[in-house]
Design a protein around this motif. Structure first.
Motif, PDB file in Angstrom:
ATOM      1  N   ILE A 289       0.965  -1.157  -0.171  1.00 28.47           N
ATOM      2  CA  ILE A 289       0.038  -0.002  -0.104  1.00 28.47           C
ATOM      3  C   ILE A 289       0.814   1.370   0.017  1.00 28.47           C
ATOM      4  CG2 ILE A 289      -1.636   1.325   1.319  1.00 28.47           C
ATOM      5  CD1 ILE A 289      -2.929  -1.414   2.180  1.00 28.47           C
ATOM      6  N   SER A 290       1.976   1.225   0.763  1.00 26.47           N
ATOM      7  CA  SER A 290       2.975   2.441   0.805  1.00 26.47           C
ATOM      8  C   SER A 290       3.572   2.412  -0.703  1.00 26.47           C
ATOM      9  CB  SER A 290       4.243   1.997   1.539  1.00 26.47           C
ATOM     10  OG  SER A 290       3.963   1.644   3.111  1.00 26.47           O
ATOM     11  N   SER A 291       3.880   1.681  -1.525  1.00 29.46           N
ATOM     12  CA  SER A 291       4.262   1.855  -2.779  1.00 29.46           C
ATOM     13  C   SER A 291       3.145   2.561  -3.738  1.00 29.46           C
ATOM     14  CB  SER A 291       4.568   0.301  -3.525  1.00 29.46           C
ATOM     15  OG  SER A 291       5.697  -0.228  -2.689  1.00 29.46           O
ATOM     16  N   ILE A 292       1.937   1.994  -3.367  1.00 29.70           N
ATOM     17  CA  ILE A 292       0.766   2.561  -4.181  1.00 29.70           C
ATOM     18  C   ILE A 292       0.656   4.316  -3.984  1.00 29.70           C
ATOM     19  CG2 ILE A 292      -1.652   2.794  -4.605  1.00 29.70           C
ATOM     20  CD1 ILE A 292      -1.928  -0.090  -3.675  1.00 29.70           C
ATOM     21  N   LEU A 293       0.845   4.447  -2.773  1.00 25.28           N
ATOM     22  CA  LEU A 293       0.581   5.987  -2.261  1.00 25.28           C
ATOM     23  C   LEU A 293       1.826   6.706  -2.597  1.00 25.28           C
ATOM     24  CD1 LEU A 293      -1.305   5.296   1.041  1.00 25.28           C
ATOM     25  CD2 LEU A 293      -2.163   6.054  -1.072  1.00 25.28           C
ATOM     26  N   LEU A 344      -3.450  16.968   4.732  1.00 27.21           N
ATOM     27  CA  LEU A 344      -3.991  15.670   5.645  1.00 27.21           C
ATOM     28  C   LEU A 344      -5.267  15.278   4.891  1.00 27.21           C
ATOM     29  CD1 LEU A 344      -4.015  13.746   7.882  1.00 27.21           C
ATOM     30  CD2 LEU A 344      -4.791  15.476   9.158  1.00 27.21           C
ATOM     31  N   LYS A 345      -6.033  16.180   4.375  1.00 22.24           N
ATOM     32  CA  LYS A 345      -7.249  15.973   3.740  1.00 22.24           C
ATOM     33  C   LYS A 345      -6.946  15.068   2.480  1.00 22.24           C
ATOM     34  CE  LYS A 345     -11.558  18.093   2.020  1.00 22.24           C
ATOM     35  NZ  LYS A 345     -12.068  19.245   1.794  1.00 22.24           N
ATOM     36  N   ASP A 346      -6.165  15.552   1.817  1.00 18.46           N
ATOM     37  CA  ASP A 346      -5.843  14.950   0.550  1.00 18.46           C
ATOM     38  C   ASP A 346      -5.102  13.500   0.733  1.00 18.46           C
ATOM     39  OD1 ASP A 346      -6.830  16.842  -0.977  1.00 18.46           O
ATOM     40  OD2 ASP A 346      -4.778  17.818  -1.138  1.00 18.46           O
ATOM     41  N   ILE A 347      -4.316  13.368   1.639  1.00 22.37           N
ATOM     42  CA  ILE A 347      -3.691  12.098   2.089  1.00 22.37           C
ATOM     43  C   ILE A 347      -4.934  11.040   2.635  1.00 22.37           C
ATOM     44  CG2 ILE A 347      -2.399  10.765   3.678  1.00 22.37           C
ATOM     45  CD1 ILE A 347      -0.494  13.082   3.694  1.00 22.37           C
ATOM     46  N   ASP A 348      -5.769  11.694   3.291  1.00 24.24           N
ATOM     47  CA  ASP A 348      -6.806  10.796   3.934  1.00 24.24           C
ATOM     48  C   ASP A 348      -7.852  10.409   2.701  1.00 24.24           C
ATOM     49  OD1 ASP A 348      -6.127  10.819   6.313  1.00 24.24           O
ATOM     50  OD2 ASP A 348      -7.625  12.508   7.072  1.00 24.24           O
ATOM     51  N   ALA A 349      -7.980  11.318   1.599  1.00 27.65           N
ATOM     52  CA  ALA A 349      -8.967  10.760   0.399  1.00 27.65           C
ATOM     53  C   ALA A 349      -8.235   9.683  -0.296  1.00 27.65           C
ATOM     54  CB  ALA A 349      -9.258  12.158  -0.345  1.00 27.65           C
ATOM     55  N   ASN A 350      -6.762   9.863  -0.414  1.00 23.77           N
ATOM     56  CA  ASN A 350      -6.236   8.734  -1.148  1.00 23.77           C
ATOM     57  C   ASN A 350      -6.270   7.403  -0.508  1.00 23.77           C
ATOM     58  OD1 ASN A 350      -4.463   9.488  -3.878  1.00 23.77           O
ATOM     59  ND2 ASN A 350      -4.753  11.315  -2.468  1.00 23.77           N
ATOM     60  N   ILE A 351      -6.185   7.357   0.983  1.00 29.93           N
ATOM     61  CA  ILE A 351      -6.486   6.230   1.697  1.00 29.93           C
ATOM     62  C   ILE A 351      -7.706   5.796   1.558  1.00 29.93           C
ATOM     63  CG2 ILE A 351      -6.447   5.277   4.060  1.00 29.93           C
ATOM     64  CD1 ILE A 351      -3.808   6.842   4.437  1.00 29.93           C
ATOM     65  N   LYS A 352      -8.806   6.631   1.640  1.00 27.86           N
ATOM     66  CA  LYS A 352     -10.213   6.317   1.438  1.00 27.86           C
ATOM     67  C   LYS A 352     -10.422   5.627   0.141  1.00 27.86           C
ATOM     68  CE  LYS A 352     -14.545   6.139   3.030  1.00 27.86           C
ATOM     69  NZ  LYS A 352     -14.838   5.395   4.096  1.00 27.86           N
ATOM     70  N   ASP A 353      -9.631   6.047  -0.845  1.00 27.77           N
ATOM     71  CA  ASP A 353     -10.085   5.265  -2.142  1.00 27.77           C
ATOM     72  C   ASP A 353      -9.663   3.953  -2.213  1.00 27.77           C
ATOM     73  OD1 ASP A 353     -10.769   5.833  -5.178  1.00 27.77           O
ATOM     74  OD2 ASP A 353      -8.481   5.276  -5.273  1.00 27.77           O
ATOM     75  N   ILE A 354      -8.410   3.678  -1.569  1.00 26.60           N
ATOM     76  CA  ILE A 354      -7.968   2.344  -1.415  1.00 26.60           C
ATOM     77  C   ILE A 354      -8.840   1.444  -0.737  1.00 26.60           C
ATOM     78  CG2 ILE A 354      -5.905   0.856  -0.843  1.00 26.60           C
ATOM     79  CD1 ILE A 354      -4.049   3.270  -1.442  1.00 26.60           C
ATOM     80  N   GLN A 355      -9.338   2.078   0.597  1.00 27.71           N
ATOM     81  CA  GLN A 355     -10.114   1.302   1.176  1.00 27.71           C
ATOM     82  C   GLN A 355     -11.617   0.965   0.429  1.00 27.71           C
ATOM     83  OE1 GLN A 355     -10.283   3.986   4.367  1.00 27.71           O
ATOM     84  NE2 GLN A 355      -9.103   2.804   5.674  1.00 27.71           N
ATOM     85  N   ARG A 419      -7.196  -3.746  -0.426  1.00 29.87           N
ATOM     86  CA  ARG A 419      -8.283  -3.006  -0.066  1.00 29.87           C
ATOM     87  C   ARG A 419      -8.793  -3.220   1.355  1.00 29.87           C
ATOM     88  NH1 ARG A 419     -13.626  -5.160  -2.458  1.00 29.87           N
ATOM     89  NH2 ARG A 419     -13.127  -6.764  -0.802  1.00 29.87           N
ATOM     90  N   ASP A 420      -8.860  -4.752   1.786  1.00 28.65           N
ATOM     91  CA  ASP A 420      -9.333  -5.109   3.122  1.00 28.65           C
ATOM     92  C   ASP A 420      -8.099  -4.628   4.052  1.00 28.65           C
ATOM     93  OD1 ASP A 420     -11.519  -5.870   1.817  1.00 28.65           O
ATOM     94  OD2 ASP A 420     -11.089  -8.046   1.823  1.00 28.65           O
ATOM     95  N   VAL A 421      -7.240  -4.824   3.805  1.00 25.72           N
ATOM     96  CA  VAL A 421      -6.007  -4.585   4.861  1.00 25.72           C
ATOM     97  C   VAL A 421      -5.951  -2.880   5.293  1.00 25.72           C
ATOM     98  CG1 VAL A 421      -3.703  -4.321   5.311  1.00 25.72           C
ATOM     99  CG2 VAL A 421      -4.414  -6.302   4.650  1.00 25.72           C
ATOM    100  N   ALA A 422      -6.237  -2.240   4.174  1.00 22.74           N
ATOM    101  CA  ALA A 422      -6.397  -0.680   4.363  1.00 22.74           C
ATOM    102  C   ALA A 422      -7.495  -0.384   5.258  1.00 22.74           C
ATOM    103  CB  ALA A 422      -6.557  -0.083   3.072  1.00 22.74           C
ATOM    104  N   ARG A 423      -8.581  -0.993   4.975  1.00 23.38           N
ATOM    105  CA  ARG A 423      -9.862  -0.984   5.835  1.00 23.38           C
ATOM    106  C   ARG A 423      -9.656  -1.195   7.354  1.00 23.38           C
ATOM    107  NH1 ARG A 423     -14.710  -3.686   2.179  1.00 23.38           N
ATOM    108  NH2 ARG A 423     -14.901  -2.141   0.660  1.00 23.38           N
ATOM    109  N   LYS A 424      -8.737  -2.454   7.653  1.00 26.06           N
ATOM    110  CA  LYS A 424      -8.646  -2.636   8.710  1.00 26.06           C
ATOM    111  C   LYS A 424      -7.943  -1.815   9.613  1.00 26.06           C
ATOM    112  CE  LYS A 424      -7.141  -7.327  11.259  1.00 26.06           C
ATOM    113  NZ  LYS A 424      -6.643  -8.463  10.815  1.00 26.06           N
TER     114      LYS A 424
END
Length: 441
Positions: A289-293, A344-355, A419-424
């Motif tokens: 996931i780090s590589s994706i981001l 922070l808002k933009d980082i959170d949005a990208n994490i949310k997309d992966i989730q 996706r599931d690990v990002a959600r967890k």
């Protein structure tokens, strides 16, 4: 030549997978001495060099409050000399015989090594056996290394931009666990520690049964075994080392903190999530996931925040994997007057997309290529192989063959698992948000 089309990327990925699949398996021999020392030998006669390493299963995690910084201190102290090596001569002996050496300490282990022309294998074994069998630990050496460690802390932490960032992260993420402090420890603790306390720390942890001797390079297995028995066999086994087992309560509410640094002019915004141990599949997935981001200039956050919006000068994500837990970190440094909360808002949005959404097949293939290349690069030297073999035994349930299983682990991670690990793990109520701000000197 840059490959731009989707088809070209997939073809390149297929070629890389083919190369990785045909990569030579790392063969090794492993066994225990009677005193408990675990030995791992990898023979590679392609070049006349050899790496000799000893990994002790002791880091800052094995310290106690009031006596922190000991493991890192011993990283330095065990170069002082031994019964048969005069004070200050260790490194001179290495360089005079065409070698190099160093050591490093983490929360979980201390790693010493020498790299020599292969005709100096015997010398490397002797040096490490001297370090283990009878180092000189006296007031002169302790007082000398106190000053060395203080200077290192001033250079690498106190006077370095963002030098206290990890310290601020770990003291928030961990309350009960010794990961609460970083390996450099407290200079106050080192200053007031008694010689007897240093000697007791050595006797407890730097014993054969708490170590792995890992050697890789141009060697003969049978003759090397005889040398190892000669140098390490006589060392007493010492007491059994029991690693601490301390559980943290889950983080259920967002932690917000602010730290100040007189060595920076630009602020930073950081988030940190407590994650599972490095020997879990979820840790592998979090690394992907780090590589994706933020894995390179084509990653999501770099393209959006640095290239397109130009709101960040730097952005990074990584999973800091350790034996008992890990820490998943995101960091951004603003460009100009960009508010930290906007980043922070933009980082959170990208994490949310992966989730929420599965990554594309094209991005998935690219991700596998990056992960596999990173793995291949970590084992492209004798020292890298020696360390990876020792890591497998020490941190993956005595599975030295983990070095040959890592690619399979990477390839087994699915888009759904990403996706599931990002959600967890990557949720707002499970994290620290740290505002790291300039402080007037």
């Amino acid at each position: 030549m840059r490959l731009r089309s989707k088809g070209s990327i997939l073809i390149a990925g297929a070629l890389f997978l083919s190369m990785a699949s045909s990569a030579q398996k790392v063969k090794f021999t492993e066994y225990d001495l009677d005193n408990g020392l675990h030995v791992i030998l990898h023979q590679d006669n392609t070049s006349p060099v050899v790496a000799v390493s000893v990994m002790y299963h002791v880091g800052s995690k094995n310290e106690t409050p009031g006596l922190t910084g000991f493991a890192h201190f011993f990283e330095h102290l065990l170069f002082e000399g031994s019964k048969n090596i005069k004070r200050g001569e260790f490194m001179k002996i290495v360089s005079a015989n065409g070698g190099s050496n160093n050591a490093n300490t983490t929360q979980d282990r201390t790693f010493y090594y020498e790299e020599f022309p292969s005709n100096q294998l015997k010398l490397g074994l002797w040096l490490e056996s001297e370090r283990m069998m009878h180092p000189v630990i006296n007031e002169v050496g302790v007082n000398t290394q106190r000053e060395v460690v203080k200077e290192e802390k001033r250079m690498r932490v106190d006077n370095r931009p963002y030098g206290h960032l990890m310290e601020e992260v770990f003291k928030n993420l961990f309350v009960k666990h010794p990961y609460h402090w970083v390996p450099i420890g407290s200079m106050e603790d080192i200053n007031r520690a008694k010689l007897s306390e240093f000697q007791a720390f050595f006797k407890k942890f730097y014993v054969p049964g708490n170590a792995v001797l890992s050697i890789s390079g141009d060697l003969d297995i049978d003759s090397t075994k005889k040398l190892i028995q000669s140098y390490f066999g006589p060392i007493p086994g010492g007491p059994e080392v029991v690693q601490p087992s301390i559980a943290e309560m889950p983080i259920t509410q967002e932690i917000i903190d602010t730290a100040y640094d007189a060595n920076i002019q630009l602020p930073a915004i950081l988030t940190a999530y407590r994650t599972p141990a490095e020997n879990s599949k979820d840790a592998v997935t979090l690394g992907m996931i780090s590589s994706i981001l933020s894995g390179g200039a084509s990653s999501r956050l770099y393209k959006e925040l640095v290239d397109d919006k130009k709101t960040a000068l730097q952005v990074a994500c990584f999973n800091y994997s350790l034996e008992d837990y890990g820490a998943y970190l995101t960091l951004a440094i603003p460009n100009g007057t960009t508010p930290l909360d906007s980043l922070l808002k933009d980082i959170d949005a990208n994490i949310k997309d992966i989730q929420t959404n599965l990554i594309s097949e094209q991005d998935y293939q690219k991700l596998l290529n990056q992960a596999e290349m990173s793995f291949v690069n970590s084992s492209n030297s004798n020292l890298g192989v020696a360390e990876n073999l020792a890591n497998g035994y020490t941190f993956f349930n005595k599975n030295t063959n983990h070095i040959n299983e890592q690619l399979k682990e990477i390839r087994s991670v699915t888009r759904e698992q990403i996706r599931d690990v990002a959600r967890k793990y990557l949720n707002k109520n499970q994290r620290l948000v740290l505002y790291y701000l300039p402080k007037a000197k």
